[in-house]
Scaffold this active site. Structure first.
Site, PDB file in Angstrom:
ATOM      1  N   SER A  66       0.965  -1.504   0.095  1.00 47.28           N
ATOM      2  CA  SER A  66       0.305  -0.006   0.277  1.00 47.28           C
ATOM      3  C   SER A  66       0.811   1.265   0.276  1.00 47.28           C
ATOM      4  O   SER A  66       0.847   2.545  -0.753  1.00 47.28           O
ATOM      5  CB  SER A  66      -0.822  -0.092   1.303  1.00 47.28           C
ATOM      6  OG  SER A  66      -1.940  -1.084   1.087  1.00 47.28           O
ATOM      7  N   ARG A 101       1.780   4.333  -3.279  1.00 42.00           N
ATOM      8  CA  ARG A 101       1.560   5.420  -2.612  1.00 42.00           C
ATOM      9  C   ARG A 101       2.655   6.610  -3.100  1.00 42.00           C
ATOM     10  O   ARG A 101       2.524   7.765  -3.587  1.00 42.00           O
ATOM     11  CB  ARG A 101       0.908   5.591  -1.327  1.00 42.00           C
ATOM     12  CG  ARG A 101      -0.727   5.657  -1.312  1.00 42.00           C
ATOM     13  CD  ARG A 101      -0.973   5.543  -0.107  1.00 42.00           C
ATOM     14  NE  ARG A 101      -2.348   4.853  -0.068  1.00 42.00           N
ATOM     15  CZ  ARG A 101      -3.035   3.557   0.118  1.00 42.00           C
ATOM     16  NH1 ARG A 101      -2.561   2.341  -0.749  1.00 42.00           N
ATOM     17  NH2 ARG A 101      -4.404   3.489   0.049  1.00 42.00           N
ATOM     18  N   GLY A 132      -6.013  -3.778  -7.977  1.00 46.06           N
ATOM     19  CA  GLY A 132      -6.811  -3.000  -7.209  1.00 46.06           C
ATOM     20  C   GLY A 132      -6.337  -1.544  -6.777  1.00 46.06           C
ATOM     21  O   GLY A 132      -6.866  -0.521  -7.465  1.00 46.06           O
ATOM     22  N   ASP A 192      -7.454  -7.325   4.338  1.00 49.27           N
ATOM     23  CA  ASP A 192      -6.628  -8.484   3.909  1.00 49.27           C
ATOM     24  C   ASP A 192      -5.361  -9.368   4.724  1.00 49.27           C
ATOM     25  O   ASP A 192      -5.323  -9.830   4.217  1.00 49.27           O
ATOM     26  CB  ASP A 192      -5.673  -7.843   3.225  1.00 49.27           C
ATOM     27  CG  ASP A 192      -5.409  -6.895   2.175  1.00 49.27           C
ATOM     28  OD1 ASP A 192      -6.634  -6.700   1.663  1.00 49.27           O
ATOM     29  OD2 ASP A 192      -4.815  -5.705   2.274  1.00 49.27           O
TER      30      ASP A 192
HETATM   31  C1  S3P Z   1      -5.967  -1.192  -0.207  1.00 51.16           C
HETATM   32  C2  S3P Z   1      -6.970  -1.256   0.772  1.00 51.16           C
HETATM   33  C3  S3P Z   1      -7.848  -1.885   0.965  1.00 51.16           C
HETATM   34  C4  S3P Z   1      -6.786  -3.616   0.723  1.00 51.16           C
HETATM   35  C5  S3P Z   1      -5.988  -3.005   0.044  1.00 51.16           C
HETATM   36  C6  S3P Z   1      -5.190  -2.913  -0.777  1.00 51.16           C
HETATM   37  C7  S3P Z   1      -4.999   0.659  -0.608  1.00 51.16           C
HETATM   38  O1  S3P Z   1      -9.146  -2.290  -0.482  1.00 51.16           O
HETATM   39  O2  S3P Z   1      -7.784  -4.600   0.848  1.00 51.16           O
HETATM   40  O3  S3P Z   1      -5.367  -4.622  -0.708  1.00 51.16           O
HETATM   41  O4  S3P Z   1      -3.848   0.192  -0.415  1.00 51.16           O
HETATM   42  O5  S3P Z   1      -4.875   1.300  -0.532  1.00 51.16           O
HETATM   43  P1  S3P Z   1     -10.507  -1.587  -0.266  1.00 51.16           P
HETATM   44  O6  S3P Z   1     -10.072  -0.656  -0.015  1.00 51.16           O
HETATM   45  O7  S3P Z   1     -10.825  -1.698  -1.313  1.00 51.16           O
HETATM   46  O8  S3P Z   1     -10.682  -1.764   0.804  1.00 51.16           O
END
Ligand code: S3P
Length: 435
Positions: free
Chosen positions: A23, A27, A94, A320
């Site tokens: 994460s 970023r 995602g 997670d």
């Molecule tokens: C993440 C947020 C989470 C998490 C993903 C990473 C992030 O998803 O499950 O692995 O880095 O912002 P959601 O924001 O959809 O809950």
């Protein structure tokens, strides 16, 4: 790749090089492109997802230099992008797709964000709706899925947006688009989700009378270059926390793990279950707070676990880690409960169905609900060996592998190569720690 996992007698040793926090790595690279000047990001993750972010940035014309795990990005503020491709591939990630959507929409770039089969089946209305309200011109595939096509527009305007679900990705997407918009964008979250975006950008926030947080961004906000060492990933550490807890005679140390309070509920949940986990913050707190992200060493010794019910507020914090927490629940005697967690169905696979199948195959009782599950744990184990499907989901592959360490014989994880999405050296670490 199919992986055979043998039962482990115990886990011993220390890991100093867990993968860097995914994460934070995403970023740091994304935010660097919005600053003026040079950003230097150390300990950037080699895992496939953060590498997808770097490739997307390169395809958007951002100069990204790499020297081992160090990334250097020189950017020119909000006008850094100059796409060299019209299709930008986010792979399985995602976070890449949802955060980048905010920036691509903000900059009005005429590109299409694509992803692999799993990412193309995940819900995108949660980001296209607020971006549309801000004035973005977007087209999606049927059912509001990726590919997401962005068209140039006349400029975005701010919105006041209460998050319909606890999601750091949606929160970040809207706030990033807000950095290009006219006026002050405000995002309210009822249940706090991971706060890396607001910490790393240094965004301003207000509190409503009921205590809910309102995060703010605007075109006038100055994004500063990123200079940081990415902490190691608590989501990767969680697999070993559970393994060492449930395998008698274990004692391991995990070094340099990010323990941001909006990400570390996995530790307090395991401690509530009776786990023997010690978190040691380095004596020099300054050093442990690079970009305001606390880092710690974590020592875990085995212990008999008790069942637990997760609180609604813990769900986004530990989202997670729930697949591997379900493994821990399988070895606690009695009923554990995870509810209010329907977001699990919208991850890399339907993680409620996948967790239920994984535990059942190992002979552990599970009741599946629309928004979660109950695990009726049988105590110390062992469990039945099985052939576990990864569902092409890295966290399911790794949770099944931890479960397999408690088998009465060898288990097989099919499609185990997806562990490279977040933890390329997972099986190396498993053989280093397991006896
Ligand atoms: C993440 C947020 C989470 C998490 C993903 C990473 C992030 O998803 O499950 O692995 O880095 O912002 P959601 O924001 O959809 O809950």
């Amino acid at each position: 790749m199919n992986k055979t996992v043998e039962p482990a007698k115990c886990l011993r040793g220390e890991i100093t090089d867990l993968p860097a926090d995914k994460s934070i790595a995403h970023r740091a690279a994304l935010f660097a492109t919005l600053a003026r000047g040079e950003s230097v990001i150390r300990n950037f993750s080699e895992a496939a997802d953060p590498q997808s972010t770097l490739q997307c940035l390169r395809d958007l014309g951002v100069p990204v230099e790499t020297d081992g795990n160090t990334i250097v990005i020189r950017a020119k503020g909000r006008k850094t992008f100059s796409p060299i491709k019209s299709e930008i591939d986010c792979g399985n990630s995602g976070t890449t797709m949802r955060l980048l959507s905010g920036m691509v929409a903000g900059a009005g770039l005429p590109v299409t964000l694509t992803g692999d089969a799993s990412l193309s089946s995940r819900p995108m209305k949660r980001i296209t709706e607020p971006l549309g309200l801000m004035g973005a011109e977007i087209e999606t595939a049927e059912g509001n899925r990726a590919p997401i096509l962005f068209r140039p527009h006349k400029g975005l305007h701010a919105i006041d947006y209460p998050l319909p679900m606890p999601s750091a990705q949606v929160k970040s997407c809207v706030l990033l688009a807000g950095l290009f918009a006219d006026g002050e964008t405000r995002v309210t979250e009822k249940l706090p989700s991971r706060d890396h975006t607001e910490r790393m950008l240094g965004l301003e926030m207000d509190f409503n009378a009921d205590g809910t947080r309102v995060l703010k961004s605007s075109r006038e906000f100055e994004v500063r270059p990123q200079h940081l060492t990415v902490p190691n990933d608590i989501s990767a550490a969680a697999f070993w926390m559970v393994a060492a807890s449930v395998i008698p005679g274990s004692e391991i140390v995990l070094r340099g793990v990010g323990v941001n309070p909006s990400r570390s509920a996995v530790i307090s949940i395991l401690q509530r279950m009776g786990a023997d986990i010690r978190v040691t913050l380095p004596p020099n707190m300054q050093a442990s707070q690079a970009v305001g992200e606390p880092v710690a060493d974590i020592t875990i010794k085995s212990a008999q676990l008790r069942p637990v019910s997760l609180l609604e507020t813990e769900i986004p914090n530990a989202i997670d880690e729930i697949p591997v927490l379900a493994v821990a629940m399988g070895f606690a005697r009695g009923k554990s409960e995870v509810r209010n967690a329907s977001e699990l169905r919208a991850k890399e696979c339907d993680r409620i169905a996948a967790v239920a199948e994984m535990l059942r195959k190992a002979g552990i009782k599970v009741v599946e609900y629309k928004d979660g599950f109950e695990v009726i744990g049988g105590g110390a184990g062992p469990c039945e060996p099985a052939e576990h499907a990864s569902f092409h989901d890295h966290r399911i592959a790794m949770a099944s592998s931890i479960l397999a360490l408690k088998g009465s014989g060898p288990s097989v994880i099919t499609g185990a190569d997806c562990t490279a999405i977040s933890y390329p050296h997972f099986y190396r670490d498993l053989s280093l720690l397991a006896d």
